[in-house]
Design a protein around this motif. Structure first.
Motif, PDB file in Angstrom:
ATOM      1  N   PHE A  52       0.861  -1.186   0.000  1.00  0.00           N
ATOM      2  CA  PHE A  52       0.000   0.000   0.000  1.00  0.00           C
ATOM      3  C   PHE A  52       0.895   1.233   0.000  1.00  0.00           C
ATOM      4  N   ALA A  53       0.442   2.280  -0.649  1.00  0.00           N
ATOM      5  CA  ALA A  53       1.232   3.511  -0.662  1.00  0.00           C
ATOM      6  C   ALA A  53       1.423   4.058   0.743  1.00  0.00           C
ATOM      7  N   SER A  54       0.454   3.849   1.622  1.00  0.00           N
ATOM      8  CA  SER A  54       0.551   4.376   2.986  1.00  0.00           C
ATOM      9  C   SER A  54       1.795   3.844   3.681  1.00  0.00           C
ATOM     10  N   GLN A  55       1.977   2.515   3.663  1.00  0.00           N
ATOM     11  CA  GLN A  55       3.131   1.937   4.360  1.00  0.00           C
ATOM     12  C   GLN A  55       4.430   2.204   3.618  1.00  0.00           C
ATOM     13  N   TYR A  56       4.366   2.276   2.316  1.00  0.00           N
ATOM     14  CA  TYR A  56       5.561   2.564   1.524  1.00  0.00           C
ATOM     15  C   TYR A  56       6.079   3.966   1.831  1.00  0.00           C
ATOM     16  N   VAL A  57       5.164   4.935   1.851  1.00  0.00           N
ATOM     17  CA  VAL A  57       5.544   6.318   2.154  1.00  0.00           C
ATOM     18  C   VAL A  57       6.068   6.423   3.590  1.00  0.00           C
ATOM     19  N   TYR A  58       5.380   5.748   4.510  1.00  0.00           N
ATOM     20  CA  TYR A  58       5.828   5.803   5.895  1.00  0.00           C
ATOM     21  C   TYR A  58       7.268   5.315   6.026  1.00  0.00           C
ATOM     22  N   CYS A  59       7.582   4.200   5.382  1.00  0.00           N
ATOM     23  CA  CYS A  59       8.932   3.625   5.493  1.00  0.00           C
ATOM     24  C   CYS A  59       9.984   4.577   4.941  1.00  0.00           C
ATOM     25  N   ILE A  60       9.689   5.206   3.817  1.00  0.00           N
ATOM     26  CA  ILE A  60      10.631   6.162   3.231  1.00  0.00           C
ATOM     27  C   ILE A  60      10.851   7.334   4.178  1.00  0.00           C
ATOM     28  N   GLN A  61       9.755   7.855   4.732  1.00  0.00           N
ATOM     29  CA  GLN A  61       9.859   9.009   5.619  1.00  0.00           C
ATOM     30  C   GLN A  61      10.542   8.645   6.937  1.00  0.00           C
ATOM     31  N   LYS A  62      10.190   7.503   7.495  1.00  0.00           N
ATOM     32  CA  LYS A  62      10.760   7.087   8.775  1.00  0.00           C
ATOM     33  C   LYS A  62      12.271   6.896   8.671  1.00  0.00           C
ATOM     34  N   LEU A  63      12.724   6.330   7.542  1.00  0.00           N
ATOM     35  CA  LEU A  63      14.143   6.056   7.358  1.00  0.00           C
ATOM     36  C   LEU A  63      14.906   7.237   6.772  1.00  0.00           C
ATOM     37  N   GLY A  64      14.175   8.246   6.296  1.00  0.00           N
ATOM     38  CA  GLY A  64      14.830   9.392   5.671  1.00  0.00           C
ATOM     39  C   GLY A  64      15.510   9.030   4.364  1.00  0.00           C
ATOM     40  N   LEU A  65      14.887   8.149   3.584  1.00  0.00           N
ATOM     41  CA  LEU A  65      15.488   7.691   2.336  1.00  0.00           C
ATOM     42  C   LEU A  65      15.309   8.714   1.219  1.00  0.00           C
ATOM     43  N   ASP A  66      16.258   8.738   0.329  1.00  0.00           N
ATOM     44  CA  ASP A  66      16.146   9.518  -0.901  1.00  0.00           C
ATOM     45  C   ASP A  66      15.251   8.727  -1.847  1.00  0.00           C
ATOM     46  N   SER A  67      14.091   9.253  -2.194  1.00  0.00           N
ATOM     47  CA  SER A  67      13.140   8.509  -3.022  1.00  0.00           C
ATOM     48  C   SER A  67      13.707   8.158  -4.393  1.00  0.00           C
TER      49      SER A  67
END
Length: 408
Positions: free
Chosen positions: A344-359
């Motif tokens: 789901f986009a919700s969990q995908y976005v959360y993981c990127i934001q939580k880890l501070g990843l460069d999309s």
């Protein structure tokens, strides 16, 4: 001296980028990574293919592409979630495809991480010296074996809130993530559109050509006039779930799939579609690969696994990736590419934001929102492509109630 270094590394593991880039005869390496096209459940070319036949054809492709004697495979581990009696199907399909009866088969189920676990099981068997060559497979027919929800739960077990949450629909967990962590519908659709756009570009440029193997199957077609059903032979050669020309604006027009939960931000456009597919990877020691003259696509370094609250099951990668990084002495900055499952986009976005990843480093060829999500697929059916074109470190992560992360 080299052998002493290898032995000491088991007791005092080296860490960091330079250590991971070293080459040793005992490294666990990937020499083949192939997959079927990913096709829409109930609609795509694989919809009428029985589960064991789908696995049979995957095994046939393995034998044809692996460049090894099937009898030399020490073990086969198959990841699967939904099929009833998968052990029977896996063993019989392997024998029918041409693996001799001395090659054993096992099945593993860790929900969405099942394919990754199959690869981890084989890698660990090789690393411990139990086998020298092993095959990992992830396979799911969501057409033939749809997810019909959780089985009945004991009243005693269900009295514990976290245990009861295990029986709730996946859409509910997506809405919990969106609401608990304030992931907006616009942000979800922005990342979902990017997944489709990247997948479209990758497909059109032929990036998956070397990993997709054609599946020739029968599809049932019903005559609307006579009501009779006939079978037609077709060959699936590419993924069929990518919606060409998708934009954030077009996704924003789609209605909520779960308006009864949270803020109803999850839709058919920003969640993974139901899909049929299979993937396989052949692993062995570097010593064996060099002896056989096989190409080395990459090496398995480690897998990290962590549990998360079932009500927000998709956030697993946000916690599994740091565990994998810590165990290898790496930082986020050391890693060139990430693959995070887009259930789901919700969990995908959360993981990127939580880890501070460069999309720009995450799911560079699109993800499950675009391709679909056979529950057990060997995460990183894109591993073969990445390994072929990049001399990089790549953590690949899949998400479920228990998160898992793997370095390749």
């Amino acid at each position: 001296m080299q052998r002493l270094k290898q032995i000491s590394s088991h007791f005092y593991p080296l860490s960091g980028v330079s250590a991971l880039q070293e080459k040793h005869p005992d490294d666990v390496v990937v020499t083949m990574a192939i997959r079927s096209p990913l096709t829409k459940a109930k609609k795509g070319a694989l919809r009428d293919t029985p589960f064991d036949e789908l696995m049979f054809q995957m095994f046939q492709h393995v034998i044809a592409h692996s460049q090894v004697d099937p009898a030399s495979v020490g073990d086969i581990c198959v990841g699967n979630v939904l099929a009833p009696g998968p052990g029977y199907h896996a063993r019989s399909a392997a024998l029918a495809a041409g693996f001799p009866d001395n090659v054993p088969v096992q099945v593993v189920n860790r929900f969405c991480s099942s394919g990754l676990m199959a690869l981890t099981v084989i890698a660990n068997q090789i690393r411990s010296g139990q086998i020298e060559i092993g095959l990992a497979v992830g396979i799911e027919s969501m057409s033939q074996n749809p997810d019909v929800s959780a089985p009945p739960q004991s009243e005693i077990v269900g009295a514990v809130p976290a245990a009861k949450d295990c029986t709730q629909p996946m859409g509910w967990t997506s809405e919990n993530v969106a609401q608990d962590y304030n992931i907006s519908r616009e942000v979800m659709d922005t990342f979902a559109a990017l997944s489709f756009q990247r997948a479209e570009m990758a497909q059109k440029s032929g990036r998956f050509a070397q990993e997709i193997v054609p599946f020739t199957v029968f599809v049932d077609e019903k005559d609307l006039v006579t009501g009779t059903t006939s079978r037609r032979r077709v060959t699936a050669t590419e993924d069929d779930g990518i919606r060409l020309g998708t934009t954030k604006e077009s996704l924003l027009k789609i209605r909520s799939a779960f308006p009864q939960w949270g803020h109803g931000r999850t839709t058919g456009g920003n969640a993974s579609q139901l899909t049929d597919g299979a993937a396989a990877a052949l692993l062995m020691t570097r010593r064996k690969a060099e002896e056989l003259g096989l190409p080395i696509l990459g090496k398995h370094v480690t897998t990290a696994i962590v549990g998360t609250p079932p009500r927000v099951m998709g956030v697993g990668p946000a916690y599994a990736i740091p565990m994998a990084l810590e165990s290898t002495g790496l930082s986020i900055a050391d890693v060139d590419l990430f693959e995070i499952n887009e259930a789901f986009a919700s969990q995908y976005v959360y993981c990127i934001q939580k880890l501070g990843l460069d999309s720009e480093k995450v799911n560079v060829n699109g993800g499950a929102i675009a391709f679909g999500h056979p529950l057990d697929k060997l995460i990183g059916v894109w591993d073969g492509y990445v390994a072929r074109v990049c001399d990089r470190l790549q953590p690949v992560c899949t998400s479920c109630s228990e998160g898992a992360a793997r370095f390749l």
